[in-house]
Write a protein that holds these residues in place. Structure first.
Motif, PDB file in Angstrom:
ATOM      1  N   ASP A 268      40.298  34.966  43.181  1.00 33.98           N
ATOM      2  CA  ASP A 268      41.198  35.494  42.152  1.00 33.98           C
ATOM      3  C   ASP A 268      41.912  34.390  41.373  1.00 33.98           C
ATOM      4  OD1 ASP A 268      42.803  34.687  44.244  1.00 33.98           O
ATOM      5  OD2 ASP A 268      43.728  36.644  44.598  1.00 33.98           O
ATOM      6  N   THR A 269      42.226  33.266  42.016  1.00 33.39           N
ATOM      7  CA  THR A 269      42.866  32.135  41.342  1.00 33.39           C
ATOM      8  C   THR A 269      42.281  30.836  41.886  1.00 33.39           C
ATOM      9  OG1 THR A 269      44.668  32.113  42.970  1.00 33.39           O
ATOM     10  CG2 THR A 269      45.055  33.325  40.914  1.00 33.39           C
TER      11      THR A 269
ATOM     12  N   SER B 273      38.948  40.230  48.644  1.00 37.08           N
ATOM     13  CA  SER B 273      38.052  41.240  48.086  1.00 37.08           C
ATOM     14  C   SER B 273      36.785  41.398  48.914  1.00 37.08           C
ATOM     15  CB  SER B 273      37.681  40.877  46.645  1.00 37.08           C
ATOM     16  OG  SER B 273      37.023  39.618  46.599  1.00 37.08           O
TER      17      SER B 273
END
Length: 267
Positions: A69-70, A78
């Motif tokens: 995500d980052t 996930s």
């Protein structure tokens, strides 16, 4: 070198815990049946967008399952509970300027704040469906890593990434090969239907008993090789692009997620 498989884990979290504590250092084929296994590519942020585009242009060998995500975040929520990408694969490869420089069991000391993780679907995920249909998967029955080969099948380039497809191979008699194609077609997120079967030289493979990665397996009377797109393809592209730094999985040593295979199947 990975160890031979001595135990089959049914639960992916238990398997990852064993890997994290150095209790398991083997190929993951046949482990945690029912759950998605993933190839790994970790790249600096300034290479990540081009790699994402390469995967999007080549969904058969590079089907994306998840992206961090980052940048710098090693946790892959996930894909499953408490997945730490730095510790939860049996073996990793460290690359510098396109050259393999080291294989390690833990990448914590190599981790950086600018790294982006890509999880790519793996053919191990559809092996379960093949076994359930009564087909023998030779690399599983012989307790070997699946044989993988470089080919002359060109991938679509994206920025600095280009190269040819890598394939994995499983031998079947022709009738079973047709059934295998039908089954694998239901799993486009983990490479889908095979890209070739029969004569290896047609896709640039000279010696079927000398794979470029993994182990050779036995051919029985009347069997033909069936070739499926392989998630080692990104490693071949990375070797061509030569980023200053990159991390991948060691072939056959996947991240086993908590995602059910059934979620990726087209019924």
């Amino acid at each position: 070198m990975t160890q031979p498989v001595t135990q089959i884990f049914k639960d992916p979290q238990a398997l990852r815990a064993a890997i994290r504590s150095n209790q398991f250092n083997a190929n993951t084929s046949g482990q945690a049946p029912g759950f998605v296994q993933c190839n790994l590519a970790i790249l600096p942020k300034d290479w990540a967008m081009e790699f994402l585009q390469f995967c999007q242009k080549n969904p058969k060998p590079c089907p994306l399952v998840a992206v961090s995500d980052t940048p710098g975040n090693p946790m892959m929520d996930s894909a499953g509970q408490d997945i730490d990408i730095r510790t939860d694969l049996p073996r990793y490869r460290i690359w510098r300027k396109g050259e393999l420089v080291e294989e390690v069991a833990d990448i914590s000391q190599h981790w950086r704040d600018d790294l982006v993780t890509f999880l790519i679907g793996c053919s191990f995920s559809f092996e379960e469906a093949l076994v359930a249909d009564g087909l023998e998967i030779r690399n599983i029955s012989e307790n070997k890593n699946v044989p993988m080969y470089n080919t002359n099948i060109a991938c679509a380039p994206a920025g600095r990434f280009h190269g040819n497809m890598v394939v994995s191979m499983r031998p079947f008699v022709p009738a079973d090969a047709i059934r295998m194609i039908q089954i694998c077609s239901r799993f486009p997120s983990v490479h889908g239907a095979p890209v070739h079967f029969g004569e290896p030289s047609a896709i640039g493979i000279r010696l079927i008993n000398q794979p470029d990665y993994g182990d050779a397996v036995t051919f029985k009377l009347g069997e033909v090789p069936v070739f499926t797109a392989c998630g080692v393809t990104p490693q071949a592209a990375i070797m061509q692009a030569k980023p200053d730094f990159c991390i991948t999985h060691s072939p056959g040593c996947m991240l086993v997620t908590d995602i059910p295979n059934a979620k990726l199947a087209i019924l």
